[in-house]
Design a protein around this motif. Structure first.
Motif, PDB file in Angstrom:
ATOM      1  N   GLN A  66       6.644  18.011  -1.117  1.00  0.00           N
ATOM      2  CA  GLN A  66       7.302  17.192  -2.139  1.00  0.00           C
ATOM      3  C   GLN A  66       8.755  17.618  -2.342  1.00  0.00           C
ATOM      4  O   GLN A  66       9.628  16.769  -2.541  1.00  0.00           O
ATOM      5  CB  GLN A  66       6.520  17.266  -3.449  1.00  0.00           C
ATOM      6  N   ILE A  67       9.017  18.899  -2.270  1.00  0.00           N
ATOM      7  CA  ILE A  67      10.405  19.384  -2.373  1.00  0.00           C
ATOM      8  C   ILE A  67      11.222  18.827  -1.216  1.00  0.00           C
ATOM      9  O   ILE A  67      12.321  18.303  -1.401  1.00  0.00           O
ATOM     10  CB  ILE A  67      10.465  20.923  -2.405  1.00  0.00           C
ATOM     11  N   LYS A  68      10.664  18.924  -0.018  1.00  0.00           N
ATOM     12  CA  LYS A  68      11.377  18.439   1.172  1.00  0.00           C
ATOM     13  C   LYS A  68      11.630  16.943   1.108  1.00  0.00           C
ATOM     14  O   LYS A  68      12.624  16.452   1.640  1.00  0.00           O
ATOM     15  CB  LYS A  68      10.591  18.803   2.425  1.00  0.00           C
ATOM     16  N   ALA A  69      10.732  16.210   0.441  1.00  0.00           N
ATOM     17  CA  ALA A  69      10.877  14.758   0.304  1.00  0.00           C
ATOM     18  C   ALA A  69      11.676  14.375  -0.943  1.00  0.00           C
ATOM     19  O   ALA A  69      11.809  13.191  -1.254  1.00  0.00           O
ATOM     20  CB  ALA A  69       9.499  14.102   0.250  1.00  0.00           C
ATOM     21  N   HIS A  70      12.203  15.380  -1.642  1.00  0.00           N
ATOM     22  CA  HIS A  70      12.984  15.170  -2.869  1.00  0.00           C
ATOM     23  C   HIS A  70      12.180  14.459  -3.956  1.00  0.00           C
ATOM     24  O   HIS A  70      12.734  13.709  -4.756  1.00  0.00           O
ATOM     25  CB  HIS A  70      14.284  14.418  -2.577  1.00  0.00           C
ATOM     26  N   LYS A  71      10.882  14.721  -3.991  1.00  0.00           N
ATOM     27  CA  LYS A  71      10.014  14.199  -5.060  1.00  0.00           C
ATOM     28  C   LYS A  71       9.840  15.322  -6.078  1.00  0.00           C
ATOM     29  O   LYS A  71       8.794  15.954  -6.182  1.00  0.00           O
ATOM     30  CB  LYS A  71       8.677  13.743  -4.485  1.00  0.00           C
ATOM     31  N   PHE A  72      10.910  15.567  -6.813  1.00  0.00           N
ATOM     32  CA  PHE A  72      11.000  16.751  -7.643  1.00  0.00           C
ATOM     33  C   PHE A  72      10.038  16.748  -8.838  1.00  0.00           C
ATOM     34  O   PHE A  72       9.508  17.795  -9.198  1.00  0.00           O
ATOM     35  CB  PHE A  72      12.438  16.986  -8.087  1.00  0.00           C
ATOM     36  N   ASP A  73       9.811  15.596  -9.440  1.00  0.00           N
ATOM     37  CA  ASP A  73       8.858  15.554 -10.561  1.00  0.00           C
ATOM     38  C   ASP A  73       7.454  15.933 -10.087  1.00  0.00           C
ATOM     39  O   ASP A  73       6.765  16.723 -10.726  1.00  0.00           O
ATOM     40  CB  ASP A  73       8.827  14.165 -11.204  1.00  0.00           C
ATOM     41  N   ASP A  74       7.054  15.368  -8.954  1.00  0.00           N
ATOM     42  CA  ASP A  74       5.733  15.674  -8.397  1.00  0.00           C
ATOM     43  C   ASP A  74       5.653  17.136  -7.961  1.00  0.00           C
ATOM     44  O   ASP A  74       4.633  17.798  -8.175  1.00  0.00           O
ATOM     45  CB  ASP A  74       5.425  14.768  -7.203  1.00  0.00           C
ATOM     46  N   ALA A  75       6.710  17.637  -7.361  1.00  0.00           N
ATOM     47  CA  ALA A  75       6.724  19.029  -6.899  1.00  0.00           C
ATOM     48  C   ALA A  75       6.581  19.989  -8.066  1.00  0.00           C
ATOM     49  O   ALA A  75       5.836  20.971  -7.979  1.00  0.00           O
ATOM     50  CB  ALA A  75       8.016  19.323  -6.124  1.00  0.00           C
ATOM     51  N   SER A  76       7.253  19.694  -9.156  1.00  0.00           N
ATOM     52  CA  SER A  76       7.169  20.550 -10.332  1.00  0.00           C
ATOM     53  C   SER A  76       5.730  20.619 -10.845  1.00  0.00           C
ATOM     54  O   SER A  76       5.217  21.700 -11.168  1.00  0.00           O
ATOM     55  CB  SER A  76       8.095  20.022 -11.427  1.00  0.00           C
ATOM     56  N   LYS A  77       5.069  19.483 -10.903  1.00  0.00           N
ATOM     57  CA  LYS A  77       3.671  19.437 -11.354  1.00  0.00           C
ATOM     58  C   LYS A  77       2.756  20.204 -10.400  1.00  0.00           C
ATOM     59  O   LYS A  77       1.856  20.932 -10.833  1.00  0.00           O
ATOM     60  CB  LYS A  77       3.211  17.992 -11.474  1.00  0.00           C
ATOM     61  N   SER A  78       2.973  20.055  -9.108  1.00  0.00           N
ATOM     62  CA  SER A  78       2.142  20.754  -8.115  1.00  0.00           C
ATOM     63  C   SER A  78       2.330  22.265  -8.202  1.00  0.00           C
ATOM     64  O   SER A  78       1.357  23.020  -8.099  1.00  0.00           O
ATOM     65  CB  SER A  78       2.480  20.264  -6.705  1.00  0.00           C
ATOM     66  N   ILE A  79       3.563  22.699  -8.391  1.00  0.00           N
ATOM     67  CA  ILE A  79       3.835  24.133  -8.534  1.00  0.00           C
ATOM     68  C   ILE A  79       3.113  24.676  -9.766  1.00  0.00           C
ATOM     69  O   ILE A  79       2.467  25.725  -9.704  1.00  0.00           O
ATOM     70  CB  ILE A  79       5.352  24.398  -8.611  1.00  0.00           C
ATOM     71  N   GLN A  80       3.205  23.954 -10.869  1.00  0.00           N
ATOM     72  CA  GLN A  80       2.548  24.408 -12.094  1.00  0.00           C
ATOM     73  C   GLN A  80       1.033  24.478 -11.936  1.00  0.00           C
ATOM     74  O   GLN A  80       0.392  25.419 -12.411  1.00  0.00           O
ATOM     75  CB  GLN A  80       2.915  23.499 -13.270  1.00  0.00           C
ATOM     76  N   LYS A  81       0.449  23.513 -11.248  1.00  0.00           N
ATOM     77  CA  LYS A  81      -1.000  23.528 -11.015  1.00  0.00           C
ATOM     78  C   LYS A  81      -1.390  24.690 -10.113  1.00  0.00           C
ATOM     79  O   LYS A  81      -2.405  25.349 -10.329  1.00  0.00           O
ATOM     80  CB  LYS A  81      -1.457  22.200 -10.430  1.00  0.00           C
ATOM     81  N   GLY A  82      -0.579  24.954  -9.098  1.00  0.00           N
ATOM     82  CA  GLY A  82      -0.845  26.081  -8.210  1.00  0.00           C
ATOM     83  C   GLY A  82      -0.751  27.408  -8.932  1.00  0.00           C
ATOM     84  O   GLY A  82      -1.589  28.302  -8.731  1.00  0.00           O
ATOM     85  N   ILE A  83       0.250  27.552  -9.788  1.00  0.00           N
ATOM     86  CA  ILE A  83       0.407  28.783 -10.568  1.00  0.00           C
ATOM     87  C   ILE A  83      -0.784  28.969 -11.501  1.00  0.00           C
ATOM     88  O   ILE A  83      -1.334  30.069 -11.608  1.00  0.00           O
ATOM     89  CB  ILE A  83       1.740  28.772 -11.353  1.00  0.00           C
TER      90      ILE A  83
END
Length: 70
Positions: free
Chosen positions: A25-42
């Motif tokens: 998601q970061i590579k695809a510049h989907k920053f809102d989705d990436a932020s949510k995925s990072i938080q779920k992973g953490i």
């Protein structure tokens, strides 16, 4: 014992999936989705008491913040 290993393996795979998803998601510049995925992973890594994995996600979060600012 076998069931416990299977559950642990599935949880570990889930944490890897969140990391890979956030990275893509970061590579695809989907920053809102990436932020949510990072938080779920953490959250998952903290629940499993996997501090090393939490650090991996924090490193990814730092790269995420760098991408947003550029």
């Amino acid at each position: 014992m076998r069931a416990q290993f299977k559950i642990r393996t599935q949880l570990r795979q889930g944490e890897i999936d969140w990391y890979c998803l956030a990275d893509a998601q970061i590579k695809a510049h989907k920053f809102d989705d990436a932020s949510k995925s990072i938080q779920k992973g953490i959250a998952l890594a903290k629940k499993l008491l996997m501090q090393e994995v939490v650090q991996d996600f924090n490193d990814l979060k730092e790269r995420f913040n760098t991408e947003i600012c550029s």
